[in-house]
Design a protein around this motif. Structure first.
Motif, PDB file in Angstrom:
ATOM      1  N   THR A   7       0.990  -1.236   0.109  1.00 59.41           N
ATOM      2  CA  THR A   7       0.029   0.024  -0.092  1.00 59.41           C
ATOM      3  C   THR A   7       0.702   1.251   0.213  1.00 59.41           C
ATOM      4  N   TRP A   8       2.220   1.234   0.176  1.00 58.10           N
ATOM      5  CA  TRP A   8       3.084   2.302   0.204  1.00 58.10           C
ATOM      6  C   TRP A   8       2.454   3.161   1.494  1.00 58.10           C
ATOM      7  N   GLN A   9       2.028   2.638   2.612  1.00 58.45           N
ATOM      8  CA  GLN A   9       1.502   3.296   3.734  1.00 58.45           C
ATOM      9  C   GLN A   9       2.137   2.744   4.999  1.00 58.45           C
ATOM     10  N   PRO A  10       2.242   3.303   6.140  1.00 55.20           N
ATOM     11  CA  PRO A  10       1.543   4.627   6.145  1.00 55.20           C
ATOM     12  C   PRO A  10       2.666   5.760   5.983  1.00 55.20           C
TER      13      PRO A  10
ATOM     14  N   LYS B  17       4.874  19.323   9.110  1.00 54.54           N
ATOM     15  CA  LYS B  17       4.822  19.187  10.520  1.00 54.54           C
ATOM     16  C   LYS B  17       4.532  17.769  11.331  1.00 54.54           C
ATOM     17  N   ASN B  18       5.075  17.892  12.331  1.00 53.05           N
ATOM     18  CA  ASN B  18       4.860  16.948  13.460  1.00 53.05           C
ATOM     19  C   ASN B  18       5.325  15.562  13.039  1.00 53.05           C
ATOM     20  N   VAL B  19       6.533  15.402  12.674  1.00 52.09           N
ATOM     21  CA  VAL B  19       7.164  13.956  12.249  1.00 52.09           C
ATOM     22  C   VAL B  19       7.929  13.303  13.374  1.00 52.09           C
TER      23      VAL B  19
ATOM     24  N   SER C 186      15.326  11.927  17.815  1.00 49.10           N
ATOM     25  CA  SER C 186      14.134  11.626  18.640  1.00 49.10           C
ATOM     26  C   SER C 186      13.087  12.336  18.870  1.00 49.10           C
ATOM     27  N   GLY C 187      12.180  12.099  19.126  1.00 56.76           N
ATOM     28  CA  GLY C 187      10.705  12.818  19.592  1.00 56.76           C
ATOM     29  C   GLY C 187      10.337  13.275  18.168  1.00 56.76           C
ATOM     30  N   VAL C 188       9.147  14.366  18.541  1.00 52.62           N
ATOM     31  CA  VAL C 188       8.518  14.722  17.100  1.00 52.62           C
ATOM     32  C   VAL C 188       8.959  16.170  16.669  1.00 52.62           C
ATOM     33  N   HIS C 189       9.289  16.410  15.463  1.00 57.60           N
ATOM     34  CA  HIS C 189       9.874  17.563  14.914  1.00 57.60           C
ATOM     35  C   HIS C 189       8.848  17.812  13.726  1.00 57.60           C
ATOM     36  N   ASN C 190       9.185  19.169  13.706  1.00 55.58           N
ATOM     37  CA  ASN C 190       8.722  20.026  12.476  1.00 55.58           C
ATOM     38  C   ASN C 190       9.928  19.734  11.393  1.00 55.58           C
ATOM     39  N   LEU C 191       9.790  19.455  10.397  1.00 58.38           N
ATOM     40  CA  LEU C 191      11.073  19.265   9.479  1.00 58.38           C
ATOM     41  C   LEU C 191      10.765  20.451   8.104  1.00 58.38           C
ATOM     42  N   PHE C 192      11.908  21.232   7.765  1.00 64.31           N
ATOM     43  CA  PHE C 192      11.946  22.100   6.955  1.00 64.31           C
ATOM     44  C   PHE C 192      12.542  21.550   5.736  1.00 64.31           C
ATOM     45  N   PHE C 193      12.245  21.633   4.476  1.00 67.41           N
ATOM     46  CA  PHE C 193      12.659  21.468   3.199  1.00 67.41           C
ATOM     47  C   PHE C 193      13.478  22.538   2.417  1.00 67.41           C
ATOM     48  N   THR C 194      14.512  22.336   2.193  1.00 71.43           N
ATOM     49  CA  THR C 194      15.263  23.416   1.412  1.00 71.43           C
ATOM     50  C   THR C 194      15.689  22.895   0.115  1.00 71.43           C
TER      51      THR C 194
ATOM     52  N   ASP D 177      -5.445   2.585   8.801  1.00 69.55           N
ATOM     53  CA  ASP D 177      -5.368   3.737   9.708  1.00 69.55           C
ATOM     54  C   ASP D 177      -4.179   4.040   9.838  1.00 69.55           C
ATOM     55  N   ASN D 178      -4.262   5.593  10.462  1.00 71.17           N
ATOM     56  CA  ASN D 178      -2.814   6.063  10.883  1.00 71.17           C
ATOM     57  C   ASN D 178      -2.084   5.263  12.109  1.00 71.17           C
ATOM     58  N   PRO D 179      -0.702   5.167  12.049  1.00 70.56           N
ATOM     59  CA  PRO D 179      -0.296   4.547  13.444  1.00 70.56           C
ATOM     60  C   PRO D 179      -0.305   5.461  14.512  1.00 70.56           C
ATOM     61  N   ALA D 180       0.212   5.153  15.670  1.00 69.91           N
ATOM     62  CA  ALA D 180      -0.145   5.772  16.847  1.00 69.91           C
ATOM     63  C   ALA D 180       0.475   7.166  16.794  1.00 69.91           C
ATOM     64  N   GLU D 181       1.704   7.214  16.216  1.00 76.32           N
ATOM     65  CA  GLU D 181       2.660   8.498  16.114  1.00 76.32           C
ATOM     66  C   GLU D 181       2.003   9.599  15.061  1.00 76.32           C
ATOM     67  N   MET D 182       0.876   9.166  14.295  1.00 77.96           N
ATOM     68  CA  MET D 182       0.508   9.972  13.087  1.00 77.96           C
ATOM     69  C   MET D 182      -1.230  10.225  13.513  1.00 77.96           C
TER      70      MET D 182
END
Length: 920
Positions: free
Chosen positions: A412-415, A447-449, A505-513, A571-576
C-alpha cells in the motif's frame, strides 16, 4: 341442590374472572404509551420550537432530563404526577392565541390535550422507540378460540404466514389464491437472481408436480452464481459505488475489485456480521488478507475532489462525515447526518455523539489525494509469492510485527506522509493542490514527524532538472541538516528513492530546502514530491539470505508492473493519529471540545475489551444487542422481495419514519436472522419466498382495493416495476445475448451519443467489443456526473452518496427509453432473430414464442391479433424501403430483410409491455 350450588359457584367464578379481565383491560387501555401516543404529538406539534436546534423559553422536549428541567421563566413545564402545576398543561389549555401553545399554530385537539395531561399525571415516563429496543425472541402467533384454545392455521406454510394471518384477522381480510406456476417461476427467479430462470430449471419446475417442486426451484436459484450479482446490485447503491471520483472533474477510479468481492461474498453466503465487519474494518483484522483490505473499499467509495485550488482537508473531512452517515443509513437504517449540526430533533442522539462516532473514522490515511491513496497494489501470482516470501523471512528472522509492517508498505506504500500536507511555502507550492513542488531556493515545512527509531526516508518524486539539491532540516529552515539528497532527473515520471537520516528522537517539524541554479525562471519547478515514508533500514542484516531479501524488497516496492490498484482503508499508526473535535454547528473550521471514539449511549454499550477503532465499532454494530443492524437488513431484504419494506422508510426507522406494518414479524425475522440462521442472508431470503404470503396471486379484488389499496397487509402478491438493472438484464436474457462472464473491470455497452461531455478530463465513452456489450447491468461503467442514462430513467441513482431506497416513478420517458434507446433497439433485433431461428416461417408462431419467452405465459388471442397487425403494418413499410430496413436491422449479415425488420418492431414492443416490465 348440589348441582345448582356448583353451577352458581362456576358462574360467579366466571363473572369474577371476566370482571378482572375487563378491569385489567381498562387499566391497560387508559395507560398512556409514550412512544405511540405522546411522542407523535411532540414531534408533530412541539419539537420544532422545543428541541433539536431550538429550545425556546429554555424548554426542550428532546430528552427527559431536559423536559423536566426548569425553563427560562423559572417554572417547570412538566412536573411528573402534577399536571395541574405543570406549565405545559396550562399553556396548551389557554384560549388566548398569544399565550396558547403551540404558538401561532392551530391548538391541540381535546384528545391530544387529554393524552398529554394523563401522561403527566401518570408520571411523565419516557418510553423507548421500538427500533431502539433490543430484538427479542417472540412467540409465534396462533389463531385461537376462547381462553387460548385452538390450533395453528392450515393455510400457513411457515412462520412468516402466521404473523401475516394475525393481521388479517384484525382487518377481516382473506388471502388471495396462489399464483400459477408460470407466474411464480418468473417472480421468484427475478427476485433471487434478477434474471428469468435458466431454461433447464424452468422446464424441470413446470413439469414437476410433486409437493416440493417449488422448494427445489428456490434452492436451485439460490445456488446460481447470478444470485450474487443480483444482490450486489442492491448493495452498490448503499456503498455509493462508482467508477469515478465525483465532483467537477469526476475522473476515473479503479475500484471494481470491491464489486467482485461483493459478488463472491453474497454467493458464498458470507454471514452478514462478518460481511459487515470486513467492510468496516477488514484491514484491522489479525493477519488481514488482500480480500479483507478490498472489502474496506466500501468506505473508499467516498468522493475525492481533484479540482485544483480546493482545500484537501475540507474534502477529507467531508469523506469522513460521509462514512459516518453511510454507516448509519446503510447498516442501521437511521438518519444521523443532521446530528453533525445539532442534537437530533426527533431521536435520542446528541450533537457531541456524532463526533465521538466520527472519531472511529477520523484516523484513516486517505487525504483527498489525486492518486486516491491508500491503494492496495495487486501483483501477478509470481510477484505476490515474492511478497509473501519477504514477509515470511522477516517474520522468522526479525518479528511478526515488523513482517506485518513491511507487507503493508509493499502492498500500500503506507503509512506515508502525503506531500499535500506540507505548508509554509517560500518559492514552493502545492502544485494544483496535489503535490509538493520545489523551485530554486525553495523552503517549506512538514509538521509533526516522529523521528524516534527512524533512520531512513523513502520518498516518491519527479525531478526535471539536474543539479538539484534537497536538504532536510530539523525544526527551522536553517536548523540541523539531517539529510542532503542530490536529485537526478527522472526521465520516466515518478520514481521511488531513499536517503539515510541523522539519528534524532521525538516529534519535530521538518523544513525542506531546495537549490538548483540550473532553473532559469523563478517559476520553474525543479522537483515534485508525492509522499514521504519515515522508517528504519530493512532489519535482519546479520541473518542468512538478507541480501537477496533486501533486493526483492526494493524491486517489489519500485515495481510498476502491478495488475491493478484498489482504494482501501488503512489507519494511521499511533504517532500519526489525529485529534477529533466537535464541530460547532457542523462547521469543520470551528472546533469545539476534543472527543474520543464512542457510540451513542441510547443504544447498546460498546463491547468490553474491544479496541476503540473501526474493528471495535464493527463488533458493536454486529452485536446481538444492537437493536438496529439486523432489523435494517431484514427490512431491506423484505423490500427487495415485496417492493416496500415492513418499515416503508428504509432510510429511517426512527420516530419520524413510517410505522412498521408488522413489527412482530420484523422482530421475529431479525432474531432468527441473528441466532437460528447465524446471519445467513440466503436462509432469510429462502424463508420469505417459501411462505404462502409470497406465493399469492397479485390480482386485486374490489374488496382488497377498498380495504388495503397499497397491499400493506400482504393479502395478495406484490406487483411492482422491475429495477433498472433487472429491466436491462431481462432484455439481454430474453434476446438470447446475455453474457455469463463474471467479475472484472466495468464495461461500456451501447449508449446514446453526447451523454458524456467531459471537457475537464477528456474522458470518452469507448464502446466495448464482443460479449462485453452484453454483460449484466451491474458491470456497466458508472460515472457519477453522467450515469448510464437508461438506468437513471428507470430510477437508478447517481451514487454521489449512499442511497438507501429508490423511489419508483412512472414517466413517459421510461416508455421512450425502452422503445428508442440504442440498447433496446439492438436487443430487439437479437430477440427477433432468436424468434426466427427457433420457429421457422410462421410469423404468428414466432410472435407467440417470443411472448412466452418474455412472460412465461401463452399469448391471448387479442394480443396476438394486435401484434400481428403491428407486424403487417411494419412489413408494409419496410418491404419497399431498403434504407429503413437496414436502419432497423442494423445491417446484421443475412437478416437485413423486411421480415426481420418488422419482427424487430414487434420484439421491441414486447420488451416494452407492462407484463414484461412488471413483476406480477
Amino acid at each position: 341442590m348440589r348441582w345448582l350450588l356448583k353451577t352458581r359457584i362456576f358462574l360467579v367464578t366466571i363473572c369474577i374472572l371476566l370482571t378482572a379481565c375487563l378491569f385489567l383491560f381498562a387499566t391497560k387501555k387508559n395507560k398512556i404509551d409514550f412512544s405511540s401516543q405522546v411522542k407523535p404529538i411532540i414531534n408533530n406539534k412541539c419539537i420544532s420550537c422545543h428541541g433539536g436546534v431550538r429550545a425556546k423559553g429554555g424548554f426542550s422536549l428532546l430528552f427527559r432530563e431536559e423536559a423536566l428541567a426548569k425553563t427560562a421563566s423559572g417554572k417547570f413545564a412538566i412536573i411528573p404526577g402534577e399536571p395541574e402545576n405543570s406549565e405545559l398543561v396550562r399553556r396548551i389549555n389557554y384560549k388566548d392565541p398569544e399565550e396558547r401553545m403551540p404558538y401561532k399554530h392551530d391548538p391541540l385537539s381535546k384528545e391530544e390535550i387529554n393524552v398529554l395531561t394523563d401522561w403527566i399525571k401518570q408520571g411523565a415516563k419516557w418510553g423507548d422507540h421500538w427500533a431502539y429496543m433490543r430484538v427479542k425472541d417472540l412467540p409465534l402467533p396462533e389463531k385461537s378460540t376462547f381462553f387460548g384454545l385452538g390450533k395453528n392455521s392450515d393455510w400457513a406454510a411457515n412462520e412468516v404466514d402466521l404473523f401475516i394471518e394475525e393481521k388479517w384477522s384484525e382487518q377481516k381480510i382473506r388471502p388471495s389464491l396462489m399464483a400459477d406456476k408460470q407466474t411464480l417461476l418468473r417472480r421468484v427467479s427475478l427476485d433471487i437472481t434478477g434474471l428469468p430462470a435458466p431454461e433447464h430449471l424452468a422446464k424441470k419446475y413446470l413439469t414437476d408436480n410433486s409437493a416440493n417442486a417449488y422448494t427445489l426451484l428456490v434452492d436451485s436459484l439460490l445456488a446460481l452464481p447470478s444470485y450474487g450479482e443480483k444482490w450486489t446490485a442492491m448493495w452498490l447503491d448503499l456503498a455509493r459505488y462508482a467508477d469515478t471520483k465525483g465532483y467537477e472533474r469526476d475522473d476515473r477510479r479503479t475500484i471494481w475489485k470491491y464489486r467482485d468481492w461483493l459478488i463472491k461474498a453474497f454467493n458464498e453466503d458470507k454471514p452478514y456480521d462478518q460481511f459487515l465487519t470486513e467492510q468496516i474494518a477488514g484491514d484491522l483484522l489479525p493477519d488481514a488478507t488482500d480480500e479483507d483490505y478490498i472489502a474496506t473499499a466500501f468506505h473508499r467509495n467516498t468522493m475525492t475532489n481533484d479540482e485544483g485550488g480546493t482545500d484537501n482537508e475540507e474534502f477529507r473531512v467531508s469523506a469522513v462525515m460521509d462514512r459516518v452517515n453511510t454507516t448509519w443509513q446503510a447498516v442501521m437504517g437511521t438518519t444521523f447526518a443532521c446530528v453533525q449540526c445539532h442534537s437530533h430533533p426527533y431521536d435520542p442522539f446528541k450533537h457531541d455523539e456524532y463526533y465521538k462516532f466520527m472519531a472511529f473514522f477520523n484516523n484513516s490515511r486517505d487525504e483527498d489525494t489525486e492518486a486516491d491513496y491508500p491503494l492496495l497494489r495487486s501483483y501477478n501470482d509470481s510477484m505476490q509469492r515474492e511478497v509473501v516470501n519477504v514477509k515470511n523471512w522477516i517474520n522468522q528472522n526479525v518479528s511478526p510485527q515488523k513482517a506485518s509492517e513491511v507487507y503493508t508498505f509493499l502492498k500500500t506504500w503506507q503509512p506515508s506522509f502525503n506531500s499535500l500536507v506540507c505548508d509554509s511555502f517560500t518559492n514552493s507550492e502545492l502544485n494544483d493542490t496535489k503535490w509538493l513542488a520545489l523551485r530554486n531556493n525553495a523552503v517549506c515545512r512538514l509538521k509533526n514527524v516522529d523521528l524516534s527509531r527512524k533512520e531512513q526516508l523513502v520518498f516518491r518524486y519527479q525531478s526535471f532538472k539536474s543539479g538539484g539539491e534537497w536538504k532536510i532540516h530539523l525544526d527551522k529552515p536553517d536548523g540541523e541538516v539531517i539529510s542532503t539528497v542530490t536529485l537526478p532527473v527522472t526521465s520516466k515520471g515518478w520514481v521511488i528513492s531513499k536517503t539515510n537520516l541523522t539519528a534524532a528522537s521525538g516529534v519535530h517539524n521538518l523544513f525542506f530546502t531546495y537549490t538548483n541554479n540550473g532553473l532559469k525562471s523563478p517559476k520553474d519547478n525543479g522537483a515534485l514530491f508525492d509522499w514521504f515514508y519515515f522508517t528504519e533500514e530493512l532489519p535482519g542484516n546479520d541473518k542468512e539470505g538478507y541480501g537477496s531479501v533486501k533486493d526483492k524488497y526494493w524491486s517489489l516496492l519500485k515495481s510498476e508492473a502491478v495488475l491493478s490498484t484498489t482504494p482501501v482503508m488503512v489507519d494511521n499508526p499511533a504517532e500519526m493519529q489525529r485529534a477529533s473535535y466537535v464541530f460547532d454547528r457542523g462547521n469543520w473550521l470551528v472546533k469545539g471540545d476534543e472527543v474520543k471514539p464512542d457510540v451513542p449511549h441510547s443504544l447498546n454499550a460498546f463491547p468490553t475489551g474491544m479496541p476503540r477503532n473501526r474493528l471495535g465499532l464493527a463488533k458493536w454494530l454486529t452485536a446481538k444487542d444492537n437493536p438496529l443492524t439486523a432489523r435494517t437488513m431484514v427490512n431491506r431484504i423484505w423490500e427487495q422481495l415485496y417492493g416496500t419494506g415492513l418499515v416503508e422508510t428504509l432510510e429511517d426507522m426512527g420516530t419520524q419514519g413510517s410505522a412498521p406494518t408488522h413489527v412482530a414479524l420484523l422482530d421475529w425475522l431479525s432474531y432468527q436472522f441473528m441466532n437460528a440462521d447465524k446471519w445467513s442472508t440466503k436462509k432469510l431470503v429462502r424463508k420469505i419466498v417459501l411462505s404462502n404470503t409470497y406465493r399469492q396471486d397479485s390480482k386485486i379484488s374490489p374488496e382488497l382495493l377498498q380495504k388495503d389499496p397499497y397491499n400493506k397487509f400482504y393479502a395478495r402478491g406484490a406487483r411492482v416495476r422491475l429495477s433498472s438493472e433487472q429491466i436491462r438484464d431481462q432484455a439481454l436474457s430474453i434476446s438470447g445475448v446475455l453474457s455469463n462472464k463474471m467479475y472484472g473491470p466495468s464495461v461500456f455497452p451501447y449508449q446514446p451519443a453526447g451523454i458524456w461531455l467531459s471537457p475537464w478530463n477528456g474522458a470518452e465513452w469507448a464502446m466495448s467489443e464482443g460479449e462485453d456489450r452484453y454483460r449484466r447491468a451491474l458491470y456497466t461503467y458508472w460515472k457519477r456526473s453522467a450515469a448510464y442514462p437508461s438506468m437513471i430513467t428507470f430510477d437508478g441513482v447517481s451514487r454521489e452518496v449512499c442511497s438507501v431506497r429508490r423511489i419508483r416513478t412512472n414517466t413517459p420517458l421510461q416508455a421512450l427509453t425502452t422503445l428508442n434507446d440504442s440498447v433496446y433497439i439492438d436487443l430487439a433485433r437479437h430477440f427477433a432473430i432468436r424468434m426466427q431461428r427457433t420457429v421457422e416461417k410462421e410469423t404468428a408462431k414466432q410472435i407467440s414464442y417470443g411472448y412466452t419467452l418474455a412472460t412465461n405465459h401463452l399469448i391471448g388471442t387479442e394480443k396476438l391479433k394486435t401484434l400481428m397487425s403491428l407486424y403487417n403494418k411494419a412489413y408494409g413499410q419496410f418491404k419497399d424501403d431498403r434504407a429503413k430496413t437496414v436502419a432497423m436491422t442494423g445491417a446484421i449479415a443475412s437478416h437485413t430483410n423486411p421480415e426481420t425488420a418488422a419482427l424487430t418492431v414487434v420484439a421491441n414492443v414486447i420488451l416494452n409491455l407492462d407484463e414484461v416490465l412488471t413483476k406480477n
